[in-house]
Design a protein around this motif. Structure first.
Motif, PDB file in Angstrom:
ATOM      1  N   ILE A  68       0.868  -1.181   0.000  1.00 46.87           N
ATOM      2  CA  ILE A  68       0.000   0.000   0.000  1.00 46.87           C
ATOM      3  C   ILE A  68       0.907   1.233   0.000  1.00 46.87           C
ATOM      4  CG2 ILE A  68      -1.786   1.264   1.261  1.00 46.87           C
ATOM      5  CD1 ILE A  68      -2.687  -1.541   0.320  1.00 46.87           C
ATOM      6  N   PRO A  69       0.752   2.136  -0.961  1.00 48.28           N
ATOM      7  CA  PRO A  69       1.579   3.342  -0.936  1.00 48.28           C
ATOM      8  C   PRO A  69       1.449   4.041   0.421  1.00 48.28           C
ATOM      9  CG  PRO A  69       0.384   3.207  -3.002  1.00 48.28           C
ATOM     10  CD  PRO A  69      -0.174   2.131  -2.098  1.00 48.28           C
ATOM     11  N   PHE A  70       2.576   4.278   1.065  1.00 45.55           N
ATOM     12  CA  PHE A  70       2.554   4.844   2.408  1.00 45.55           C
ATOM     13  C   PHE A  70       1.855   6.199   2.426  1.00 45.55           C
ATOM     14  CE2 PHE A  70       4.289   6.615   6.359  1.00 45.55           C
ATOM     15  CZ  PHE A  70       3.988   5.566   7.214  1.00 45.55           C
ATOM     16  N   SER A  71       1.922   6.916   1.310  1.00 45.12           N
ATOM     17  CA  SER A  71       1.285   8.229   1.224  1.00 45.12           C
ATOM     18  C   SER A  71      -0.240   8.140   1.315  1.00 45.12           C
ATOM     19  CB  SER A  71       1.681   8.930  -0.077  1.00 45.12           C
ATOM     20  OG  SER A  71       1.284   8.153  -1.189  1.00 45.12           O
ATOM     21  N   GLU A  72      -0.810   6.945   1.155  1.00 44.90           N
ATOM     22  CA  GLU A  72      -2.253   6.751   1.244  1.00 44.90           C
ATOM     23  C   GLU A  72      -2.735   6.590   2.687  1.00 44.90           C
ATOM     24  OE1 GLU A  72      -4.722   6.406  -1.325  1.00 44.90           O
ATOM     25  OE2 GLU A  72      -3.170   7.273  -2.597  1.00 44.90           O
ATOM     26  N   LEU A  73      -1.802   6.355   3.609  1.00 46.75           N
ATOM     27  CA  LEU A  73      -2.170   6.101   5.002  1.00 46.75           C
ATOM     28  C   LEU A  73      -2.207   7.395   5.807  1.00 46.75           C
ATOM     29  CD1 LEU A  73      -0.015   2.919   5.634  1.00 46.75           C
ATOM     30  CD2 LEU A  73      -2.474   3.023   5.229  1.00 46.75           C
ATOM     31  N   ILE A  74      -3.187   7.490   6.688  1.00 49.71           N
ATOM     32  CA  ILE A  74      -3.351   8.644   7.567  1.00 49.71           C
ATOM     33  C   ILE A  74      -3.268   8.138   9.005  1.00 49.71           C
ATOM     34  CG2 ILE A  74      -4.917  10.502   8.279  1.00 49.71           C
ATOM     35  CD1 ILE A  74      -6.293  10.001   5.451  1.00 49.71           C
ATOM     36  N   LEU A  75      -2.417   8.754   9.812  1.00 53.52           N
ATOM     37  CA  LEU A  75      -2.270   8.355  11.207  1.00 53.52           C
ATOM     38  C   LEU A  75      -3.477   8.809  12.017  1.00 53.52           C
ATOM     39  CD1 LEU A  75      -0.552   7.227  13.559  1.00 53.52           C
ATOM     40  CD2 LEU A  75       0.415   9.535  13.786  1.00 53.52           C
ATOM     41  N   ASP A  76      -4.066   7.883  12.758  1.00 51.86           N
ATOM     42  CA  ASP A  76      -5.087   8.197  13.749  1.00 51.86           C
ATOM     43  C   ASP A  76      -4.416   8.016  15.103  1.00 51.86           C
ATOM     44  OD1 ASP A  76      -7.179   8.267  15.572  1.00 51.86           O
ATOM     45  OD2 ASP A  76      -8.485   6.927  14.445  1.00 51.86           O
ATOM     46  N   GLY A  77      -3.788   9.090  15.590  1.00 51.89           N
ATOM     47  CA  GLY A  77      -3.023   9.026  16.830  1.00 51.89           C
ATOM     48  C   GLY A  77      -3.861   8.747  18.056  1.00 51.89           C
ATOM     49  N   ILE A  78      -5.116   9.127  18.019  1.00 58.73           N
ATOM     50  CA  ILE A  78      -5.991   8.897  19.172  1.00 58.73           C
ATOM     51  C   ILE A  78      -6.295   7.410  19.330  1.00 58.73           C
ATOM     52  CG2 ILE A  78      -8.305   9.318  20.114  1.00 58.73           C
ATOM     53  CD1 ILE A  78      -8.082  12.136  18.795  1.00 58.73           C
ATOM     54  N   ARG A  79      -6.591   6.737  18.215  1.00 52.96           N
ATOM     55  CA  ARG A  79      -6.914   5.297  18.271  1.00 52.96           C
ATOM     56  C   ARG A  79      -5.690   4.417  18.034  1.00 52.96           C
ATOM     57  NH1 ARG A  79     -12.507   5.406  14.882  1.00 52.96           N
ATOM     58  NH2 ARG A  79     -13.801   6.306  16.504  1.00 52.96           N
ATOM     59  N   ARG A  80      -4.546   5.058  17.787  1.00 48.71           N
ATOM     60  CA  ARG A  80      -3.280   4.352  17.563  1.00 48.71           C
ATOM     61  C   ARG A  80      -3.393   3.333  16.433  1.00 48.71           C
ATOM     62  NH1 ARG A  80      -1.706   3.124  23.673  1.00 48.71           N
ATOM     63  NH2 ARG A  80      -0.526   1.474  22.716  1.00 48.71           N
ATOM     64  N   ARG A  81      -3.814   3.843  15.277  1.00 52.79           N
ATOM     65  CA  ARG A  81      -3.942   3.010  14.090  1.00 52.79           C
ATOM     66  C   ARG A  81      -3.850   3.921  12.866  1.00 52.79           C
ATOM     67  NH1 ARG A  81     -10.345   1.404  14.482  1.00 52.79           N
ATOM     68  NH2 ARG A  81     -11.217   3.448  13.995  1.00 52.79           N
ATOM     69  N   PHE A  82      -3.893   3.321  11.688  1.00 47.25           N
ATOM     70  CA  PHE A  82      -3.859   4.086  10.455  1.00 47.25           C
ATOM     71  C   PHE A  82      -5.199   3.981   9.748  1.00 47.25           C
ATOM     72  CE2 PHE A  82       0.605   3.767  11.303  1.00 47.25           C
ATOM     73  CZ  PHE A  82       1.128   4.949  10.807  1.00 47.25           C
ATOM     74  N   ILE A  83      -5.508   5.005   8.972  1.00 43.27           N
ATOM     75  CA  ILE A  83      -6.736   5.049   8.175  1.00 43.27           C
ATOM     76  C   ILE A  83      -6.336   5.008   6.703  1.00 43.27           C
ATOM     77  CG2 ILE A  83      -8.783   6.411   7.565  1.00 43.27           C
ATOM     78  CD1 ILE A  83      -8.753   5.390  10.489  1.00 43.27           C
ATOM     79  N   LEU A  84      -7.011   4.168   5.950  1.00 42.06           N
ATOM     80  CA  LEU A  84      -6.856   4.093   4.504  1.00 42.06           C
ATOM     81  C   LEU A  84      -8.221   4.390   3.914  1.00 42.06           C
ATOM     82  CD1 LEU A  84      -5.130   3.381   2.003  1.00 42.06           C
ATOM     83  CD2 LEU A  84      -5.806   0.996   2.354  1.00 42.06           C
ATOM     84  N   ASP A  85      -8.320   5.443   3.149  1.00 43.50           N
ATOM     85  CA  ASP A  85      -9.611   5.902   2.632  1.00 43.50           C
ATOM     86  C   ASP A  85     -10.017   5.091   1.398  1.00 43.50           C
ATOM     87  OD1 ASP A  85     -11.901   7.374   2.465  1.00 43.50           O
ATOM     88  OD2 ASP A  85     -10.953   9.170   1.644  1.00 43.50           O
ATOM     89  N   ARG A  86     -10.160   3.792   1.590  1.00 42.86           N
ATOM     90  CA  ARG A  86     -10.549   2.864   0.518  1.00 42.86           C
ATOM     91  C   ARG A  86     -11.448   1.787   1.116  1.00 42.86           C
ATOM     92  NH1 ARG A  86      -8.433   4.782  -4.469  1.00 42.86           N
ATOM     93  NH2 ARG A  86      -6.625   6.012  -3.871  1.00 42.86           N
ATOM     94  N   SER A  87     -12.244   1.170   0.257  1.00 41.33           N
ATOM     95  CA  SER A  87     -13.122   0.088   0.707  1.00 41.33           C
ATOM     96  C   SER A  87     -12.338  -1.208   0.856  1.00 41.33           C
ATOM     97  CB  SER A  87     -14.253  -0.115  -0.307  1.00 41.33           C
ATOM     98  OG  SER A  87     -13.722  -0.651  -1.512  1.00 41.33           O
ATOM     99  N   LYS A  88     -12.949  -2.151   1.563  1.00 43.48           N
ATOM    100  CA  LYS A  88     -12.350  -3.486   1.689  1.00 43.48           C
ATOM    101  C   LYS A  88     -12.156  -4.113   0.314  1.00 43.48           C
ATOM    102  CE  LYS A  88     -13.246  -5.682   6.038  1.00 43.48           C
ATOM    103  NZ  LYS A  88     -13.957  -6.734   6.758  1.00 43.48           N
TER     104      LYS A  88
END
Length: 146
Positions: free
Chosen positions: A81-101
């Motif tokens: 997954i291109p790293f530039s597609e990932l968004i850090l969710d620091g509150i939930r300590r995970r990453f967000i990918l704005d794509r469907s399953k």
């Protein structure tokens, strides 16, 4: 024993010291990223980051290797997954990918025991794995060259 500032920063996504305290993190250790969950914006879990692919020439992370579709480590597939597609969710300590399953499932993947070639001049050609990934994610293969 108290957690050191760097470790606390990596766990919370916030800086704890200095003039920029509590400003969202700008840097994370690789070990704090590997193992993180990836969700989409409708809160569906897409998988877990298993590794990172670093461009040795630029020093930048090009891809997060996402494991998806496994149960207890069995039956999953890996996806670059291109790293530039990932968004850090620091509150939930995970990453967000704005794509469907489905989008992730349909992206070019590979088997845990058969990683794609990464070190030849052919690795980013359109027919090679990373060229296919870049086409799927609509990225220019040249974007990763120094």
């Amino acid at each position: 024993m108290a957690i050191g500032s760097y470790e606390a920063d990596n766990q919370t996504g916030s800086n704890h010291e200095g003039s920029d305290a509590n400003i969202p993190v700008q840097r994370l250790t690789a070990t704090s990223i590997i193992g993180d969950s990836v969700f989409n914006r409708v809160d569906e879990e897409l998988g877990m980051i298993q590794n990172l692919m670093v461009n040795i020439q630029t020093g930048k992370i090009e891809y997060a290797v996402l494991e998806s579709g496994s149960f207890l480590g069995l039956g999953g597939k890996l996806f670059a997954i291109p790293f530039s597609e990932l968004i850090l969710d620091g509150i939930r300590r995970r990453f967000i990918l704005d794509r469907s399953k489905e989008y992730v499932k349909d992206s070019p993947g590979f088997d845990k025991d058969h990683w794609p070639n990464t070190n030849s001049d052919e690795a980013y050609n359109d027919d090679a794995y990373y060229g296919q990934v870049n086409q799927y994610w609509q990225l220019s293969s040249r974007a990763f060259y120094p």
